[in-house]
Design a protein around this motif. Sequence first.
Motif, PDB file in Angstrom:
ATOM      1  N   GLU A   1      42.107 121.072 139.192  1.00  0.00           N
ATOM      2  CA  GLU A   1      41.919 122.397 140.043  1.00  0.00           C
ATOM      3  C   GLU A   1      40.428 121.905 140.316  1.00  0.00           C
ATOM      4  O   GLU A   1      40.117 122.246 139.266  1.00  0.00           O
ATOM      5  N   PRO A   2      40.166 122.201 141.677  1.00  0.00           N
ATOM      6  CA  PRO A   2      38.408 122.528 141.706  1.00  0.00           C
ATOM      7  C   PRO A   2      38.012 124.255 141.107  1.00  0.00           C
ATOM      8  O   PRO A   2      38.945 125.129 141.252  1.00  0.00           O
ATOM      9  N   GLN A   3      37.091 123.914 140.132  1.00  0.00           N
ATOM     10  CA  GLN A   3      36.146 124.863 140.007  1.00  0.00           C
ATOM     11  C   GLN A   3      35.110 125.528 140.728  1.00  0.00           C
ATOM     12  O   GLN A   3      34.363 124.324 141.670  1.00  0.00           O
ATOM     13  N   ASP A   4      34.370 126.450 140.577  1.00  0.00           N
ATOM     14  CA  ASP A   4      33.235 126.973 141.348  1.00  0.00           C
ATOM     15  C   ASP A   4      32.112 125.953 141.201  1.00  0.00           C
ATOM     16  O   ASP A   4      31.068 125.698 141.813  1.00  0.00           O
ATOM     17  N   SER A   5      31.441 125.289 139.835  1.00  0.00           N
ATOM     18  CA  SER A   5      30.953 124.417 138.968  1.00  0.00           C
ATOM     19  C   SER A   5      30.427 123.159 139.610  1.00  0.00           C
ATOM     20  O   SER A   5      30.056 122.665 139.225  1.00  0.00           O
ATOM     21  N   ASP A   6      31.865 123.130 140.208  1.00  0.00           N
ATOM     22  CA  ASP A   6      32.613 121.435 141.050  1.00  0.00           C
ATOM     23  C   ASP A   6      31.148 121.361 142.810  1.00  0.00           C
ATOM     24  O   ASP A   6      31.292 120.550 142.702  1.00  0.00           O
TER      25      ASP A   6
END
Lengths: 350, 350
Positions: A20-25
């Motif tokens: 799942e994409p994270q904010d930090s990506d």
Amino acid sequence: MSTTPGQTTQVRLAAYPDGEPQDSDFETVTVDLPELQDGQVLLRSIYLSLDPYMRGRMSQAKSYAAHLELGDVVLGGTVCEVVESRAENRKPGDIVLAFIGWQTHAVVDARQMKRLDPTAPPFDAAPISTALGVLGMPGFTAYAGLLEIGKPAEGETVVVAAAAGPVGSAVGQVARLKGARAVGIAGGEEKVRLLREHFGFDVALDHRSPTFVDDLKAATPDGVDVYFENVAGPVGEAVLRRMNTYGRVPVCGLVANYNRPAESSFGFPAFMGAVLAKSLTVRGFIQDEFVPTHTEAFTREMGQWVANGDVAYLEDVVDGLENAVDAFRGLLTGRNVGKLLVKVGDDPTR
Amino acid sequence: MSTTPGQTTQVRLAAYPDGEPQDSDFETVTVDLPELQDGQVLLRSIYLSLDPYMRGRMSQAKSYAAHLELGDVVLGGTVCEVVESRAENRKPGDIVLAFIGWQTHAVVDARQMKRLDPTAPPFDAAPISTALGVLGMPGFTAYAGLLEIGKPAEGETVVVAAAAGPVGSAVGQVARLKGARAVGIAGGEEKVRLLREHFGFDVALDHRSPTFVDDLKAATPDGVDVYFENVAGPVGEAVLRRMNTYGRVPVCGLVANYNRPAESSFGFPAFMGAVLAKSLTVRGFIQDEFVPTHTEAFTREMGQWVANGDVAYLEDVVDGLENAVDAFRGLLTGRNVGKLLVKVGDDPTR
């Protein structure tokens, strides 16, 4: 998100998401725009489309299209307003469909956009945002994939999952307009109700129900002639098990596998056994393939259907580019209801 | 095997084979034939065709066709001579294509057969046994499946396995006649040599070679446009991994899985990912589907090709119905070379 004139605020890919994409990506930066050259226009984004295919571009795995490099602006279709123009055929105030991605502004070659006229069909009868939904790529994907590969005949049973989304809802409605029976699958009571009441599916099923497999069986007493595959995972496999001889499976997306490949109940040999035993046609496609051949018919036919209310649509509009990452995460887990759009700037037509 | 007039010797299914068919799964009995009724003929079998599909009928697993019941005569296509006739349009000495299965004689309705004229095209230029091979069902399967589903274009690469068999050898030769490049796969040096020298494949590969996967890669530098799937298992999967965008996969048979499903290196989700990423068309078929639409073109075109030597064929004839079971076992493991036939009785045309 307000941006100083001459600048653009961009969401860039900072890391390839693992699952799942994270904010930090992602990272958000504001940068100066280049000066306008002859033939170019300055665009201001109004709506950004969020679509499942974007997840595939955020991976280095081999896909049907080049993946994003780290530091690239995340890609995406947009409806924009022309702010300045040094191109003859574009003037400030024009509304255009362009592909500037996750950013507020961009300087773009005038040939890389298509004008949308809010005073002429089909956009006199539908908001300009539908150029990213039912009258845009998702609607076209449904129309071309269903008619060209699925070829639903009168009285046949067409099944589609993610049926409350922009592709699935169009698949079901076009199937019905062509005389087929449409069975829609979605997750949760709210969406199932929408399938019945807003989109007019003949049967609507909740894949979260513990009786889903039995419900599917009861909903398809004559088997399944067309399964428009856009989810994969256990839902897709349950439908594939009910295919009829000469059944057709347009393979349009495999959302359940986009974060991680889902566990499969099928062995590959067993699947091929079914393909042989039932003379199935399984056909992957990317909508671009059909643009040269199906755009005219789509624009005419879908435009009329939307204008006269035969095809309903639903938009889920999230306000502000700063909320795009979270909204995109929700898209991959089915949190949105209807076509997911980010409102990046004011819509002058509303 | 000699049979008293008025009797037939039959091979019947005694048990459903578990894995490789054993002698004990069959029983041979000699029984009286019924008296001829009006419209019926008495047939004497000359050639019995042995084909991989028969293994599927010896299983209670769901298949594309009804399975055999225990005690049934094993089914199969045959070339027969009419011994007696009470039908107006058939006379003793006529050669016919019929479907009397694994037995020496049968009383059959005259409408359930097709006359083969050894003095007229195409059987003036090819032995009557080819009505069970290159000019019969296997040739038709290759022709219709390759042209209707595979649609090889000039310069494209077509790959087929079991390429020394009657279907595979026809696929390769028809592909070349249509301007495509044909890569054939077979097991063992003798067959590989045949592919090159007898059937004229552009490249012939031995799947038993330890370097097979690399050999396949080297043989398909531009990828694979059409994979005619008739074997499955690791060979099929190696080819599927080399498909090009818009590649076509007619699925005609899965011989490697007929005794037991082979271990698969593909997960089903990964396979569907490839179907999507490459816009592949995977289409199962049984040749019957194309009989109404493709018989005329096949008879004309393949008849000419065989007559003028553009399409070569090869027959592997086993003598005597008593050897059918062992020959059939060999067919499933690739022991035969060319179209496998059982010579059940004298051929009056040779």
